[in-house]
Design an enzyme around this catalytic site. Structure first.
Site, PDB file in Angstrom:
ATOM      1  N   ASN A   8       0.896  -1.334   0.007  1.00  0.00           N
ATOM      2  CA  ASN A   8       0.121   0.214  -0.060  1.00  0.00           C
ATOM      3  C   ASN A   8       0.832   1.229   0.116  1.00  0.00           C
ATOM      4  OD1 ASN A   8      -2.040   1.992   0.501  1.00  0.00           O
ATOM      5  ND2 ASN A   8      -2.433   1.361   2.457  1.00  0.00           N
ATOM      6  N   LYS A  10      -0.220   4.415  -0.306  1.00  0.00           N
ATOM      7  CA  LYS A  10      -0.618   5.585   0.340  1.00  0.00           C
ATOM      8  C   LYS A  10      -0.555   6.706  -0.420  1.00  0.00           C
ATOM      9  CE  LYS A  10      -0.110   3.082   4.880  1.00  0.00           C
ATOM     10  NZ  LYS A  10      -0.085   3.126   6.092  1.00  0.00           N
ATOM     11  N   HIS A  93      -9.628   0.861   5.237  1.00  0.00           N
ATOM     12  CA  HIS A  93      -8.312   1.194   5.849  1.00  0.00           C
ATOM     13  C   HIS A  93      -8.395   1.936   7.001  1.00  0.00           C
ATOM     14  CE1 HIS A  93      -4.084   2.361   6.265  1.00  0.00           C
ATOM     15  NE2 HIS A  93      -3.888   1.235   5.729  1.00  0.00           N
ATOM     16  N   GLU A  95      -6.722   4.392   8.062  1.00  0.00           N
ATOM     17  CA  GLU A  95      -6.633   5.873   7.592  1.00  0.00           C
ATOM     18  C   GLU A  95      -8.004   6.479   7.070  1.00  0.00           C
ATOM     19  OE1 GLU A  95      -2.920   5.421   5.507  1.00  0.00           O
ATOM     20  OE2 GLU A  95      -2.132   4.925   7.167  1.00  0.00           O
ATOM     21  N   GLU A 165      -5.221  -5.286  10.491  1.00  0.00           N
ATOM     22  CA  GLU A 165      -4.122  -4.173  10.801  1.00  0.00           C
ATOM     23  C   GLU A 165      -4.261  -3.280  12.106  1.00  0.00           C
ATOM     24  OE1 GLU A 165      -1.931  -2.662   6.992  1.00  0.00           O
ATOM     25  OE2 GLU A 165      -3.785  -1.595   7.008  1.00  0.00           O
ATOM     26  N   GLY A 171       2.756   2.060  10.725  1.00  0.00           N
ATOM     27  CA  GLY A 171       3.585   3.247  10.743  1.00  0.00           C
ATOM     28  C   GLY A 171       4.170   3.762  11.871  1.00  0.00           C
ATOM     29  N   SER A 211       3.672  -2.058  10.347  1.00  0.00           N
ATOM     30  CA  SER A 211       5.068  -2.070  10.608  1.00  0.00           C
ATOM     31  C   SER A 211       5.823  -3.160  10.135  1.00  0.00           C
ATOM     32  CB  SER A 211       5.292  -1.592  12.027  1.00  0.00           C
ATOM     33  OG  SER A 211       4.963  -0.483  12.150  1.00  0.00           O
TER      34      SER A 211
HETATM   35  P1  13P Z   1       2.973   0.511   7.644  1.00  0.00           P
HETATM   36  O1  13P Z   1       3.453  -0.818   7.044  1.00  0.00           O
HETATM   37  O2  13P Z   1       3.912   1.783   7.095  1.00  0.00           O
HETATM   38  O3  13P Z   1       3.137   0.404   9.073  1.00  0.00           O
HETATM   39  O4  13P Z   1       1.618   0.590   7.092  1.00  0.00           O
HETATM   40  C1  13P Z   1       0.687  -0.466   7.171  1.00  0.00           C
HETATM   41  C2  13P Z   1      -0.373  -0.058   6.453  1.00  0.00           C
HETATM   42  O5  13P Z   1      -1.397   0.584   6.848  1.00  0.00           O
HETATM   43  C3  13P Z   1      -0.810  -0.814   5.346  1.00  0.00           C
HETATM   44  O6  13P Z   1      -1.997  -0.803   4.616  1.00  0.00           O
END
Ligand code: 13P
Length: 261
Positions: A8, A10, A93, A95, A165, A171, A211
């Protein structure tokens, strides 16, 4: 069973940068038996990348879509418009849920829209730090699954992927413990079984995200019931991403050999 490695991206990389990065991935990402690789670039890059990628090597995933198929919805993109470009769509997601305040109802409608258009939804779920501290993880997972999959038909559940997740792990560099991941996966399978029957609970593909990087990918991929990874930051580093695809191939091979014994 397959394993999935989904990157992803983003809101990173413009169209040109995306194309350069895919050219790099094209050199590095191995084609492994029973490993499905997908990348989720910016919506802008989906169309050019759909012409650039080697479809045997990787597929495309959208990061979101709206749930209506067409109409007066300024700024939105429908699952209908994604047909032919992407094969997978991330839905709900964290976010989207937490930065954009996306509600359970929207998420549920999006899952249905993606399925209706013949694409595969990757329904993302996971508890916040606060919910975890309050001991609400199980409750949150059950609720998000029940709500996100409400109205999905028993003939459609086989086309759904779940990504666990935990919000606090995204992150942050703070990966969940293997035992926590296994516990969450168990809860998810039990809830899917409760809604769609035992077989569906057993067969649904469940990914872990939060992560994940090259150094922790193997134990996570080996965790009981985990069918793949949803990778954020590390998917933007070509050797990390391609290395994880390779590890997935190795783990798949080991598990298949073990099952055959
Ligand atoms: P990270 O791997 O940067 O923690 O992000 C995970 C994520 O949100 C994947 O959709």
């Amino acid at each position: 069973m397959k394993k999935f490695i989904i990157g992803n991206w983003k809101m990173n990389l413009n169209v040109h940068e995306s194309s350069l990065f895919v050219a790099k991935l094209n050199q590095e990402v191995p084609i492994e038996k029973d490993i499905e690789v997908a990348i989720a670039p910016s919506l802008l890059a989906l169309q050019p990348l759909s012409l650039q990628i080697d479809h045997k090597q990787m597929k495309l995933c959208a990061q979101d879509c709206y749930w209506r198929d067409s109409g007066a919805f300024t700024g939105e993109i429908s699952a209908t418009q994604l047909r032919g470009l992407a094969q997978y769509v991330l839905v709900g997601h964290s976010e989207r849920r937490h930065v954009f305040d996306e509600r359970d109802r929207d998420i549920r409608f999006k899952v249905q829209a993606v399925l209706r258009n013949g694409l595969t939804p990757v329904l993302c779920i996971g508890e916040t730090q606060m919910e975890r501290k309050d001991g609400d993880t199980e409750h949150v997972i059950n609720d998000q699954i029940a709500s996100g999959l409400l109205n999905v038909g028993s003939d459609q559940i086989g086309d759904v992927i779940i990504a666990y997740e935990p919000v606090w792990a995204i992150g942050t560099g703070d990966t969940a413990q293997i035992s926590d991941i296994e516990q969450a996966v168990k809860i998810i399978r039990a809830q899917v079984a409760h809604m769609f029957g035992k077989e569906a609970g057993k067969n649904i593909a469940i990914l872990y995200g939060g992560s994940v990087k090259l150094t922790n990918a193997r134990p996570i991929l080996c965790a009981e019931g985990v069918d793949g990874l949803l990778i954020g930051g590390a998917s933007l580093i070509a050797p990390e991403f391609s290395g994880m695809v390779k590890i997935a191939g190795e783990v798949m091979k080991e598990q298949t050999e073990k099952e055959a014994k």
